[in-house]
Scaffold this motif. Structure first.
Motif, PDB file in Angstrom:
ATOM      1  N   GLU A  29       1.738   6.620  -7.225  1.00 24.66           N
ATOM      2  CA  GLU A  29       0.681   7.641  -7.515  1.00 24.66           C
ATOM      3  C   GLU A  29       1.317   9.111  -7.485  1.00 24.66           C
ATOM      4  O   GLU A  29       1.041   9.906  -8.031  1.00 24.66           O
ATOM      5  CB  GLU A  29      -0.676   7.273  -6.551  1.00 24.66           C
ATOM      6  CG  GLU A  29      -1.368   6.238  -6.878  1.00 24.66           C
ATOM      7  CD  GLU A  29      -2.460   5.621  -5.868  1.00 24.66           C
ATOM      8  OE1 GLU A  29      -2.764   6.896  -4.856  1.00 24.66           O
ATOM      9  OE2 GLU A  29      -3.017   4.842  -6.029  1.00 24.66           O
ATOM     10  N   THR A  35       0.851  -1.216   0.127  1.00 31.48           N
ATOM     11  CA  THR A  35       0.063   0.129   0.129  1.00 31.48           C
ATOM     12  C   THR A  35       0.915   1.210  -0.039  1.00 31.48           C
ATOM     13  O   THR A  35       0.715   1.971  -0.767  1.00 31.48           O
ATOM     14  CB  THR A  35      -0.901   0.113   1.255  1.00 31.48           C
ATOM     15  OG1 THR A  35      -1.616  -0.863   1.204  1.00 31.48           O
ATOM     16  CG2 THR A  35      -1.624   1.451   1.410  1.00 31.48           C
ATOM     17  N   ALA A  52      -0.185   1.013   7.442  1.00 29.90           N
ATOM     18  CA  ALA A  52      -0.984   1.179   6.296  1.00 29.90           C
ATOM     19  C   ALA A  52      -1.857   0.124   6.079  1.00 29.90           C
ATOM     20  O   ALA A  52      -1.613  -1.105   6.250  1.00 29.90           O
ATOM     21  CB  ALA A  52       0.151   1.495   4.990  1.00 29.90           C
ATOM     22  N   ARG A  81       1.805   1.681  -3.483  1.00 31.55           N
ATOM     23  CA  ARG A  81       0.818   2.231  -4.351  1.00 31.55           C
ATOM     24  C   ARG A  81       0.813   3.819  -4.099  1.00 31.55           C
ATOM     25  O   ARG A  81       0.668   4.388  -5.137  1.00 31.55           O
ATOM     26  CB  ARG A  81      -0.480   1.658  -4.109  1.00 31.55           C
ATOM     27  CG  ARG A  81      -0.739   0.295  -4.621  1.00 31.55           C
ATOM     28  CD  ARG A  81      -1.880  -0.199  -4.594  1.00 31.55           C
ATOM     29  NE  ARG A  81      -2.339  -0.338  -3.233  1.00 31.55           N
ATOM     30  CZ  ARG A  81      -3.571   0.115  -2.750  1.00 31.55           C
ATOM     31  NH1 ARG A  81      -4.266   1.011  -3.541  1.00 31.55           N
ATOM     32  NH2 ARG A  81      -3.965   0.054  -1.508  1.00 31.55           N
ATOM     33  N   TRP A  82       0.926   4.283  -3.186  1.00 35.68           N
ATOM     34  CA  TRP A  82       0.784   5.799  -2.752  1.00 35.68           C
ATOM     35  C   TRP A  82       2.373   6.477  -3.074  1.00 35.68           C
ATOM     36  O   TRP A  82       2.032   7.531  -3.732  1.00 35.68           O
ATOM     37  CB  TRP A  82       0.884   5.746  -1.020  1.00 35.68           C
ATOM     38  CG  TRP A  82      -0.415   5.533  -0.283  1.00 35.68           C
ATOM     39  CD1 TRP A  82      -1.874   5.080  -1.049  1.00 35.68           C
ATOM     40  CD2 TRP A  82      -0.709   5.279   0.966  1.00 35.68           C
ATOM     41  NE1 TRP A  82      -2.551   4.891  -0.268  1.00 35.68           N
ATOM     42  CE2 TRP A  82      -1.919   4.942   1.010  1.00 35.68           C
ATOM     43  CE3 TRP A  82       0.209   5.314   1.901  1.00 35.68           C
ATOM     44  CZ2 TRP A  82      -2.649   4.636   2.303  1.00 35.68           C
ATOM     45  CZ3 TRP A  82      -0.310   5.098   3.321  1.00 35.68           C
ATOM     46  CH2 TRP A  82      -1.742   4.877   3.354  1.00 35.68           C
TER      47      TRP A  82
END
Length: 417
Positions: free
Chosen positions: A363, A356, A414, A359-360
């Motif tokens: 992005e 996670t 997270a 992924r942040w």
């Protein structure tokens, strides 16, 4: 439809795909005393698109399986050489209790064969040139009970493991599709005859430009030690330019901008430019359903921070084997099913929070200006970069220094991927 009887010997577990994920799964299942059939559609040796660089995380898995990384052909490295923002410096791999302090380079031309041969040496039955086309399902329960091959043969087993990569036919045949809310990457690479073939560091370039646009991703130069260097690019789909990029042309332009004495020219190219998709952050779920277990790329087990897949392929294989071996000791089908259903949660406990965070991260760097700001302001600070190499490489001790504690705490809080 009535399923015909198997025409070959059955097994406790069938593993489809003899890449690092499948071979590691098969190895650990055999270590647990199970009869394992490993099916590979190609024949070794065979090529696979990859950067060929192995971090200490991957090295640990090879050592755990008894692979001789001191044999000829394995090239050791001390760490990363990072280039970007007008800076160029070297970062050694961190000194940790859980991981060795060196990385390796080995081309996939024979890396996968070595890991598969190690599995065979430990009792796995390997069949090459066998293309699995679909799962064979029990008419009543819908559980997978075997696989069907391109030539019409059927192989049966108690559990089936999908280690057949990003475009997994088995997972698709069981109705498991990719998640659109997960990042996807692409890697393109080639090989050059070059003086850069012999290097103590894996070289990473953090600035990839398409005209005036800084792209989310990085370039690499990994010396193979045989007179050639693996040169490539890894890019993320989190930028607006992703769908319109000609990745192969971008790599050609990137290589042309390199110093002439590195000899990254068309004349010195020893292999065509090839590309591959990088499924990240558990982009296909659940990792277990109705007798089918997903490992490696088939379940999207690639680190979104750095695009590393081999370490996680072998690690998920080990975790899967442990769960499967435990399940097959169950006295009833219901007990076996309950144990197998713990596998997705075990994976999320191990990697979910960290993925996670990844992924942040991807992005964020997909937004205009963020990648440029980070490169310009982060690279001049060695302490920050030492933290970054641990974070991006997922290289921490459970009770390590302050940076280890911070990364571990962030991964724990997270929400799982």
């Amino acid at each position: 439809m009535t399923v015909p009887p198997a025409t070959q010997a059955d097994a406790d577990v069938i593993v489809v795909g003899a890449g690092p994920a499948g071979s590691a799964t098969a190895f650990y299942l055999a270590q647990a005393g199970l009869d394992v059939l490993l099916l590979e559609k190609t024949r070794f040796p065979r090529e696979k698109v990859c950067g060929d660089g192995l971090t200490p995380r991957a090295v640990k898995q090879l050592l755990n399986m008894g692979v001789d990384v001191d044999a000829p052909g394995w090239i050791r490295n001390k760490g990363l050489r990072v280039v970007g923002g007008g800076h160029r410096f070297e970062l050694d791999w961190p000194q940790l209790e859980r991981f060795p302090d060196f990385g390796l380079v080995r081309t996939r031309q024979d890396f996968d064969e070595i890991v598969a041969a190690n599995a065979v040496k430990n009792g796995v039955r390997l069949m090459e040139g066998v293309t699995v086309t679909e799962p064979v399902l029990d008419d009543r329960s819908g559980h997978i009970v075997g696989v069907r091959t391109k030539d019409g043969r059927v192989f049966r087993s108690r559990v089936v493991v999908a280690a057949d990569g990003n475009s997994t036919r088995l997972a698709l045949g069981m109705g498991l599709h990719k998640r659109d809310d997960r990042p996807m990457g692409v890697a393109v690479r080639t090989y050059f005859q070059s003086p850069r073939h012999d290097d103590d560091y894996l070289e990473i370039w953090l600035e990839l430009w398409d005209g005036d646009t800084l792209l989310p991703g990085y370039g690499w130069i990994f010396g193979v030690g045989d007179g050639t260097a693996n040169v490539g690019l890894g890019l993320l789909n989190t930028s607006a330019q992703f769908k319109n990029l000609d990745y192969r042309d971008l790599l050609r332009r990137w290589c042309k901008a390199m110093p002439a004495d590195w000899e990254f020219t068309e004349e010195n190219m020893t292999a065509p430019i090839r590309g591959a998709a990088l499924p990240m952050a558990f982009n296909r779920q659940p990792h277990y359903t109705r007798g089918l277990v997903l490992v490696g790329d088939s379940g999207g087990s690639i680190n979104p921070f750095n695009g590393e897949g081999i370490a996680y392929a072998m690690e998920t294989g080990e975790i899967a084997a442990e769960v499967i071996a435990k399940s097959l000791k169950g006295t009833t089908p219901a007990q076996q099913e309950r144990t197998l259903r713990t596998y997705p949660r075990t994976l999320k406990d191990a990697y979910g929070g960290y993925f996670t965070l990844g992924r942040w991260f991807v992005e964020a760097i997909g937004k205009p200006g963020v990648m440029s700001f980070g490169t310009r302001h982060g690279l001049p600070h060695p302490r920050l970069m030492r933290f970054a190499i641990k974070l991006l490489g997922n290289l921490t001790d459970r009770r390590g220094d302050a940076s280890d504690l911070i990364i571990n705490a962030l991964s724990k809080v997270a929400p799982p991927a």
